[in-house]
Design a protein around this motif. Sequence first.
Motif, PDB file in Angstrom:
ATOM      1  N   ASP A  53       0.805  -1.226   0.000  1.00 11.96           N
ATOM      2  CA  ASP A  53       0.000   0.000   0.000  1.00 11.96           C
ATOM      3  C   ASP A  53       0.838   1.276   0.000  1.00 11.96           C
ATOM      4  O   ASP A  53       0.351   2.341   0.379  1.00 11.96           O
ATOM      5  CB  ASP A  53      -0.955   0.028   1.211  1.00 11.96           C
ATOM      6  CG  ASP A  53      -1.882  -1.169   1.251  1.00 11.96           C
ATOM      7  OD1 ASP A  53      -2.331  -1.592   0.172  1.00 11.96           O
ATOM      8  OD2 ASP A  53      -2.137  -1.691   2.352  1.00 11.96           O
ATOM      9  N   SER A  54       2.098   1.187  -0.428  1.00 12.23           N
ATOM     10  CA  SER A  54       2.925   2.391  -0.497  1.00 12.23           C
ATOM     11  C   SER A  54       3.048   2.846  -1.947  1.00 12.23           C
ATOM     12  O   SER A  54       2.873   2.062  -2.889  1.00 12.23           O
ATOM     13  CB  SER A  54       4.320   2.129   0.073  1.00 12.23           C
ATOM     14  OG  SER A  54       5.050   1.272  -0.785  1.00 12.23           O
ATOM     15  N   GLU A  55       3.374   4.122  -2.134  1.00  7.83           N
ATOM     16  CA  GLU A  55       3.512   4.662  -3.485  1.00  7.83           C
ATOM     17  C   GLU A  55       4.697   4.036  -4.209  1.00  7.83           C
ATOM     18  O   GLU A  55       4.628   3.767  -5.411  1.00  7.83           O
ATOM     19  CB  GLU A  55       3.676   6.180  -3.424  1.00  7.83           C
ATOM     20  CG  GLU A  55       3.774   6.826  -4.801  1.00  7.83           C
ATOM     21  CD  GLU A  55       3.699   8.339  -4.759  1.00  7.83           C
ATOM     22  OE1 GLU A  55       4.260   8.992  -5.661  1.00  7.83           O
ATOM     23  OE2 GLU A  55       3.060   8.874  -3.819  1.00  7.83           O
ATOM     24  N   SER A  56       5.780   3.787  -3.486  1.00  7.70           N
ATOM     25  CA  SER A  56       6.961   3.211  -4.133  1.00  7.70           C
ATOM     26  C   SER A  56       6.679   1.805  -4.653  1.00  7.70           C
ATOM     27  O   SER A  56       7.152   1.425  -5.732  1.00  7.70           O
ATOM     28  CB  SER A  56       8.139   3.192  -3.158  1.00  7.70           C
ATOM     29  OG  SER A  56       7.802   2.514  -1.965  1.00  7.70           O
ATOM     30  N   THR A  57       5.904   1.017  -3.914  1.00 11.88           N
ATOM     31  CA  THR A  57       5.560  -0.329  -4.371  1.00 11.88           C
ATOM     32  C   THR A  57       4.603  -0.268  -5.562  1.00 11.88           C
ATOM     33  O   THR A  57       4.724  -1.050  -6.517  1.00 11.88           O
ATOM     34  CB  THR A  57       4.929  -1.140  -3.227  1.00 11.88           C
ATOM     35  OG1 THR A  57       5.901  -1.311  -2.194  1.00 11.88           O
ATOM     36  CG2 THR A  57       4.480  -2.509  -3.712  1.00 11.88           C
ATOM     37  N   VAL A 294       6.229  -8.361  13.224  1.00  8.05           N
ATOM     38  CA  VAL A 294       5.203  -8.532  12.185  1.00  8.05           C
ATOM     39  C   VAL A 294       4.194  -7.385  12.232  1.00  8.05           C
ATOM     40  O   VAL A 294       3.594  -7.023  11.214  1.00  8.05           O
ATOM     41  CB  VAL A 294       4.495  -9.891  12.363  1.00  8.05           C
ATOM     42  CG1 VAL A 294       3.350 -10.049  11.378  1.00  8.05           C
ATOM     43  CG2 VAL A 294       5.493 -11.031  12.189  1.00  8.05           C
ATOM     44  N   LEU A 295       4.023  -6.789  13.414  1.00 11.21           N
ATOM     45  CA  LEU A 295       3.051  -5.704  13.565  1.00 11.21           C
ATOM     46  C   LEU A 295       3.411  -4.484  12.721  1.00 11.21           C
ATOM     47  O   LEU A 295       2.548  -3.657  12.432  1.00 11.21           O
ATOM     48  CB  LEU A 295       2.943  -5.297  15.037  1.00 11.21           C
ATOM     49  CG  LEU A 295       2.404  -6.373  15.991  1.00 11.21           C
ATOM     50  CD1 LEU A 295       2.453  -5.880  17.427  1.00 11.21           C
ATOM     51  CD2 LEU A 295       0.978  -6.746  15.607  1.00 11.21           C
ATOM     52  N   ALA A 296       4.679  -4.369  12.328  1.00 11.28           N
ATOM     53  CA  ALA A 296       5.076  -3.237  11.485  1.00 11.28           C
ATOM     54  C   ALA A 296       4.515  -3.365  10.078  1.00 11.28           C
ATOM     55  O   ALA A 296       4.394  -2.366   9.360  1.00 11.28           O
ATOM     56  CB  ALA A 296       6.598  -3.120  11.437  1.00 11.28           C
ATOM     57  N   GLY A 297       4.171  -4.595   9.665  1.00 10.20           N
ATOM     58  CA  GLY A 297       3.563  -4.799   8.357  1.00 10.20           C
ATOM     59  C   GLY A 297       4.508  -4.615   7.190  1.00 10.20           C
ATOM     60  O   GLY A 297       4.080  -4.258   6.089  1.00 10.20           O
ATOM     61  N   VAL A 298       5.806  -4.878   7.400  1.00  9.13           N
ATOM     62  CA  VAL A 298       6.809  -4.700   6.348  1.00  9.13           C
ATOM     63  C   VAL A 298       7.433  -6.053   6.020  1.00  9.13           C
ATOM     64  O   VAL A 298       8.078  -6.656   6.885  1.00  9.13           O
ATOM     65  CB  VAL A 298       7.910  -3.715   6.790  1.00  9.13           C
ATOM     66  CG1 VAL A 298       8.943  -3.548   5.688  1.00  9.13           C
ATOM     67  CG2 VAL A 298       7.297  -2.372   7.166  1.00  9.13           C
ATOM     68  N   PRO A 299       7.270  -6.571   4.802  1.00  7.76           N
ATOM     69  CA  PRO A 299       7.830  -7.883   4.452  1.00  7.76           C
ATOM     70  C   PRO A 299       9.330  -7.987   4.704  1.00  7.76           C
ATOM     71  O   PRO A 299       9.822  -9.033   5.137  1.00  7.76           O
ATOM     72  CB  PRO A 299       7.498  -8.013   2.956  1.00  7.76           C
ATOM     73  CG  PRO A 299       6.275  -7.175   2.772  1.00  7.76           C
ATOM     74  CD  PRO A 299       6.454  -6.012   3.707  1.00  7.76           C
ATOM     75  N   THR A 511      15.542   3.937  -3.653  1.00  7.71           N
ATOM     76  CA  THR A 511      15.828   5.059  -2.760  1.00  7.71           C
ATOM     77  C   THR A 511      14.537   5.608  -2.163  1.00  7.71           C
ATOM     78  O   THR A 511      14.452   5.878  -0.957  1.00  7.71           O
ATOM     79  CB  THR A 511      16.576   6.167  -3.524  1.00  7.71           C
ATOM     80  OG1 THR A 511      17.793   5.626  -4.049  1.00  7.71           O
ATOM     81  CG2 THR A 511      16.901   7.330  -2.607  1.00  7.71           C
ATOM     82  N   ALA A 512      13.509   5.759  -2.994  1.00  9.51           N
ATOM     83  CA  ALA A 512      12.212   6.223  -2.497  1.00  9.51           C
ATOM     84  C   ALA A 512      11.573   5.182  -1.590  1.00  9.51           C
ATOM     85  O   ALA A 512      10.937   5.518  -0.583  1.00  9.51           O
ATOM     86  CB  ALA A 512      11.288   6.541  -3.671  1.00  9.51           C
ATOM     87  N   ALA A 513      11.749   3.893  -1.942  1.00  6.29           N
ATOM     88  CA  ALA A 513      11.174   2.825  -1.119  1.00  6.29           C
ATOM     89  C   ALA A 513      11.777   2.830   0.280  1.00  6.29           C
ATOM     90  O   ALA A 513      11.074   2.637   1.278  1.00  6.29           O
ATOM     91  CB  ALA A 513      11.403   1.469  -1.787  1.00  6.29           C
ATOM     92  N   LYS A 514      13.083   3.069   0.370  1.00  6.45           N
ATOM     93  CA  LYS A 514      13.718   3.105   1.688  1.00  6.45           C
ATOM     94  C   LYS A 514      13.283   4.334   2.481  1.00  6.45           C
ATOM     95  O   LYS A 514      13.194   4.286   3.711  1.00  6.45           O
ATOM     96  CB  LYS A 514      15.236   3.059   1.542  1.00  6.45           C
ATOM     97  CG  LYS A 514      15.753   1.678   1.158  1.00  6.45           C
ATOM     98  CD  LYS A 514      17.251   1.568   1.347  1.00  6.45           C
ATOM     99  CE  LYS A 514      17.725   0.139   1.151  1.00  6.45           C
ATOM    100  NZ  LYS A 514      19.170  -0.024   1.431  1.00  6.45           N
ATOM    101  N   ALA A 515      13.006   5.436   1.788  1.00  9.50           N
ATOM    102  CA  ALA A 515      12.471   6.610   2.477  1.00  9.50           C
ATOM    103  C   ALA A 515      11.080   6.298   3.029  1.00  9.50           C
ATOM    104  O   ALA A 515      10.746   6.665   4.166  1.00  9.50           O
ATOM    105  CB  ALA A 515      12.420   7.799   1.524  1.00  9.50           C
ATOM    106  N   ASP A 516      10.263   5.602   2.229  1.00  7.56           N
ATOM    107  CA  ASP A 516       8.945   5.172   2.713  1.00  7.56           C
ATOM    108  C   ASP A 516       9.095   4.199   3.882  1.00  7.56           C
ATOM    109  O   ASP A 516       8.324   4.235   4.848  1.00  7.56           O
ATOM    110  CB  ASP A 516       8.167   4.492   1.581  1.00  7.56           C
ATOM    111  CG  ASP A 516       7.768   5.458   0.481  1.00  7.56           C
ATOM    112  OD1 ASP A 516       7.782   6.678   0.730  1.00  7.56           O
ATOM    113  OD2 ASP A 516       7.454   4.992  -0.629  1.00  7.56           O
ATOM    114  N   PHE A 517      10.080   3.316   3.772  1.00  8.81           N
ATOM    115  CA  PHE A 517      10.354   2.323   4.809  1.00  8.81           C
ATOM    116  C   PHE A 517      10.641   3.011   6.140  1.00  8.81           C
ATOM    117  O   PHE A 517      10.090   2.645   7.191  1.00  8.81           O
ATOM    118  CB  PHE A 517      11.550   1.481   4.357  1.00  8.81           C
ATOM    119  CG  PHE A 517      11.873   0.306   5.245  1.00  8.81           C
ATOM    120  CD1 PHE A 517      10.925  -0.264   6.069  1.00  8.81           C
ATOM    121  CD2 PHE A 517      13.145  -0.241   5.232  1.00  8.81           C
ATOM    122  CE1 PHE A 517      11.222  -1.357   6.867  1.00  8.81           C
ATOM    123  CE2 PHE A 517      13.463  -1.329   6.027  1.00  8.81           C
ATOM    124  CZ  PHE A 517      12.500  -1.884   6.848  1.00  8.81           C
TER     125      PHE A 517
END
Length: 715
Positions: A53-57, A294-299, A511-517
């Motif tokens: 559900d992120s813009e980078s994905t 797992v609660l962070a919801g990040v694979p 780079t954008a994905a890690k910023a979202d991360f």
Amino acid sequence: MTVDMHTLLERYGVFAAGHAWRVIALFLAAVALVAGFGLGIGQSTDDTVTLPDSESTAAQDLLNSAFPDTAKGSGTIVLSGDAGAFSSPDGTAALQSLAASIADDPHVTQAVLVPTAISSDGSVAYLSVSFDVETREVTPEIAQPVLDTATQGAPSGATVLPGGQIAKTLAAEPTHGAEVVGLIAAAIILLLSLGTAVAMALPILSALLGLVFGLGAIALLSLLDAIPTVSGTIAAMLSLGVGIDYSLFLVTKFRSVRATGAPVPVAAGRAMASSGSAIVFAGVTVMVALAGLVLAGVPYLNSLAWVAATGVACAMLTCLLLLPAVLGLLGDRIERLALPKRSARREKPGVWHRIGAATSKRPWLSLAGSLLVLGALAFPVTALQLGQTDDGNAPTSQVTRQSYDVLSDAFGAGVNGPLLVIATLPTPEPSGQSVPADPALANLTTAFGSTDGVASVVGATVSDDGTAAQWSVIPTTAPSDPKTAKLVEKLRNTVIPGAQGDLDPLVGGQTAAKADFAGIIDASLLTVIIAVIAASAVLLFFAFRSVAIPLTAAAMNVVSILVAYGVLVFVFQEGNGIQLTGLDAPVPIEAYVPLLLFAVLFGLSMDYEVFLLSAIQESWHSFADNRRAVVHGIGSTGRVITSAALIMVSVFISFVPNPDPVVKMFGVGLAVAVLVDATLVRGVLVPAVMTVLGRANWWLPAWLDKRMPHLTIEG
């Protein structure tokens, strides 16, 4: 008939000791099977960050469908030479010819030289290479032929370096000399603690076998879910640390029971019922804490968590399933090769007893003094900033850093982390048209190029079917620079809305994905911390039947973790003594490090907490005198806890020479936290607090006491 865990473990201990050869053979066969297949196949790794559900994905998904040839594994070939070597007509033609040769490789879908890939002085150029396999499947067998072709076909006098995924795939495996030194240090500590060479060898061998077991299991499981490159090293670090500690506790208990005259199988059974139960509790606590991620919801974070948990689980199983059989086989031979002038049985420690007595005599002074020291160590955490590391943070000896530096010097640091902007076109562009018909594409290109913080723009490039367009936006700053993350935010919130027309562009790329991360981690950090603390506190609540003890234990663990955070900020983020870690400049604290470190440390700290509190509780039941129970508990466990902590510190510090900055952070953070936790926190702060609380330590409402199930950690 109901059989509790203590009884099951005791029965297994007796059985394993009585059928030693059979148990050892079966376990070694199982480990050989898992490790043989797993290590033979190798780990499947992928450092791509995907965020639901992120813009980078969403941008990456659109890229995968619209530009399939460039959406998979990729890398660069970096060439450097004399000024003008690549900007002359002959030099450019040679690069184009080299790109064509690389493109002929069966696994390469394209190799291109874009106009902006030659430096202004013509001394540096790079080719962008795309593969026909996913990033996780770019193996040395695929990457090496590409580098060989580039090296053989490069213009005369040019230096060739791999970059991106090609460099990471071909990077030399780090040597393990430092880890060997760490194991030697652990062996010395064990020898001094246990007093005999045979007893010393058991925890080391058990931990090494558990490590092989764990790495094999992780490799097999990674075929189902590719894992981050760093995760295997973190799992190895934890596996060795807990493997040695758990085995130390079991061996120590076996020897103490055997010294009372109990037969060898009985001693093994009682050791399993007592220390074995504590090992299960400690191991499960670590895994429960990791599960909280797992609660962070990040694979990406989920992968780090299950890999670390697998390493801990395999170390625990090796200790519990194999060691009782080995103890049964050795029997009293475990006392052989003793140190001179030392009996096999360890004497009752005196230093920690005196420390406990002094602390409990002046609890308020001890409490204030320890909090002052711990507060000073933790204070830098107030400046903690979550970020992302890049290849420019690696040691200069690494080829990934070398190619990064060449590109940064020639084009600016941003070339190492371009931003992807991609949009679906409402009206498909005609195939082969040189100038896109939709004016919004030109408007966006102009807007990107005129934005502060943007060095250059490549595109718009329209897909073959005309349904999408993409831009490569090169920042002026490095991927790890906070200004790059701010540029991502600016493009999304200001630049694109002002020029998008009827398009809906998405900003992505790693780079954008890690910023979202980093943003997701920052938002979920408190939730995960509360969940981990709550789960651990509930376990302690049932184990010790007390309201105060779980709350005190949670607070003490948080103190140790804050100290670790403070040291990480002081060393890595601010650069104080950074050269001692093998790095040459400050590096950002990777976004997921504090969260994963919290889960791991909370579980490890609970190990020492349980060992200490069990001894204090046992003394409380015997004496009904809180102060006496605290002093006796500290005195009887201090030496073992200190030995176990020093072993873990030796193991964790031995991983600091690893070239990966994240591994260095974990090594330093874990070592500092464990050392502080086992000395200042458990030796001074905990007894001071428990002395101040007095009988309130053991208070539990009568109505709740009647309804709670009885759970004991040590049988």
